[in-house]
Design an enzyme around this catalytic site. Structure first.
Site, short mmCIF file in Angstrom:
data_model
loop_
_atom_site.label_atom_id
_atom_site.label_comp_id
_atom_site.label_asym_id
_atom_site.label_seq_id
_atom_site.Cartn_x
_atom_site.Cartn_y
_atom_site.Cartn_z
N GLY A 5 -31.25 -29.24 10.84
CA GLY A 5 -30.38 -28.71 11.86
C GLY A 5 -30.90 -29.12 13.10
O GLY A 5 -30.92 -28.74 14.20
N GLU B 24 -28.54 -33.18 9.92
CA GLU B 24 -27.67 -32.09 10.76
C GLU B 24 -26.32 -32.11 9.87
O GLU B 24 -26.02 -33.33 9.44
CB GLU B 24 -27.55 -32.66 12.06
CG GLU B 24 -26.19 -32.23 13.05
CD GLU B 24 -26.42 -30.72 13.25
OE1 GLU B 24 -25.46 -29.95 12.99
OE2 GLU B 24 -27.51 -30.33 13.52
N ILE B 25 -25.51 -31.34 9.78
CA ILE B 25 -24.31 -30.95 8.93
C ILE B 25 -23.12 -31.52 9.85
O ILE B 25 -22.07 -32.05 9.17
CB ILE B 25 -24.05 -29.65 8.66
CG1 ILE B 25 -22.89 -29.66 7.54
CG2 ILE B 25 -23.90 -28.94 9.77
CD1 ILE B 25 -22.96 -28.31 6.97
N ASN C 59 -25.98 -31.69 4.26
CA ASN C 59 -25.59 -30.56 4.23
C ASN C 59 -26.88 -29.93 3.35
O ASN C 59 -27.19 -30.00 2.23
CB ASN C 59 -24.51 -30.03 3.26
CG ASN C 59 -24.07 -28.60 3.16
OD1 ASN C 59 -25.07 -27.83 3.45
ND2 ASN C 59 -22.95 -28.36 3.00
N ASP D 288 -28.51 -21.16 13.14
CA ASP D 288 -27.26 -20.45 13.38
C ASP D 288 -27.59 -18.87 12.72
O ASP D 288 -28.15 -18.90 11.66
CB ASP D 288 -25.98 -20.72 12.56
CG ASP D 288 -24.72 -20.07 12.81
OD1 ASP D 288 -24.79 -19.12 13.38
OD2 ASP D 288 -23.86 -20.73 12.49
#
Length: 187
Positions: A52, A75-76, A106, A129
């Site tokens: 991330g 990173e998605i 992902n 998150d």
């Protein structure tokens, strides 16, 4: 003289880790030609991962702090990956950051496709998150389901770094890492 207005495109702060995305995923770690990502002539594999990576601040800092290491940011969000790729391009024009790359990934679905057993010396989870609602805790990047993948990719003695400014998420991460037999607190 005409003026061009440069607007900022809104980039979503979060992405749904359970959605399907049109991202090419290697079948196994050996299918990745890492030297193309690191501007290297010899075979190589990253030994540090920033899960991330956001806009790439940490991986760019690590590129100069740890010049002998190879750092990959995962990173998605496609817009964030594009921004990091641009930052890396500019840094490389200045002769920097040849030991860093970013990939759209992902992690909750495909982390195991990128790393072999014991490949990583360090793995970073910075400002993940928090998914505040209890019904969304399953979306947290550190949970009992994924810790085995991270432990598999980390070498024995490897370090998992977590950074957050959300106390509830910190407590969650500590609880789950402490409960896993392959992780332990350093201090």
């Amino acid at each position: 003289m005409a003026h061009v207005r440069r607007g900022r495109k809104r980039i979503r702060a979060h992405a749904n880790p359970f959605s399907e995305a049109d991202v090419a995923v290697p079948l196994q770690p050996g299918d990745i030609d890492w030297k193309t990502h690191f501007d290297r002539k010899v075979p190589c594999r990253p030994n540090i991962c920033d899960v991330g990576c956001g806009f790439g601040g940490l991986i760019l800092a690590l590129s100069s702090i740890l010049p002998e290491d190879l750092v990959v940011g995962l990173e998605i969000r496609p817009q964030a990956v594009a921004i990091v790729e641009e930052r890396l391009r500019k840094a490389r024009e200045d002769g920097k950051a040849s030991n860093v790359c970013v990939l759209r990934c992902n992690v909750m679905k495909h982390f195991a496709h990128y790393f072999s057993k014991g490949q990583l010396d360090k793995i970073f989870f910075t400002f993940a998150d928090p998914h505040f609602k209890k019904s969304n805790y399953r979306r947290r990047i550190i949970n009992e389901s994924f810790l085995a993948y991270y432990a598999f990719a980390l070498k024995v003695g490897g370090i998992c770094y977590t950074v957050t400014d959300v106390e509830d998420l910190y407590n969650w991460q500590v609880k789950h890492l402490d409960a896993h037999p392959l992780f332990g607190m350093l201090f």
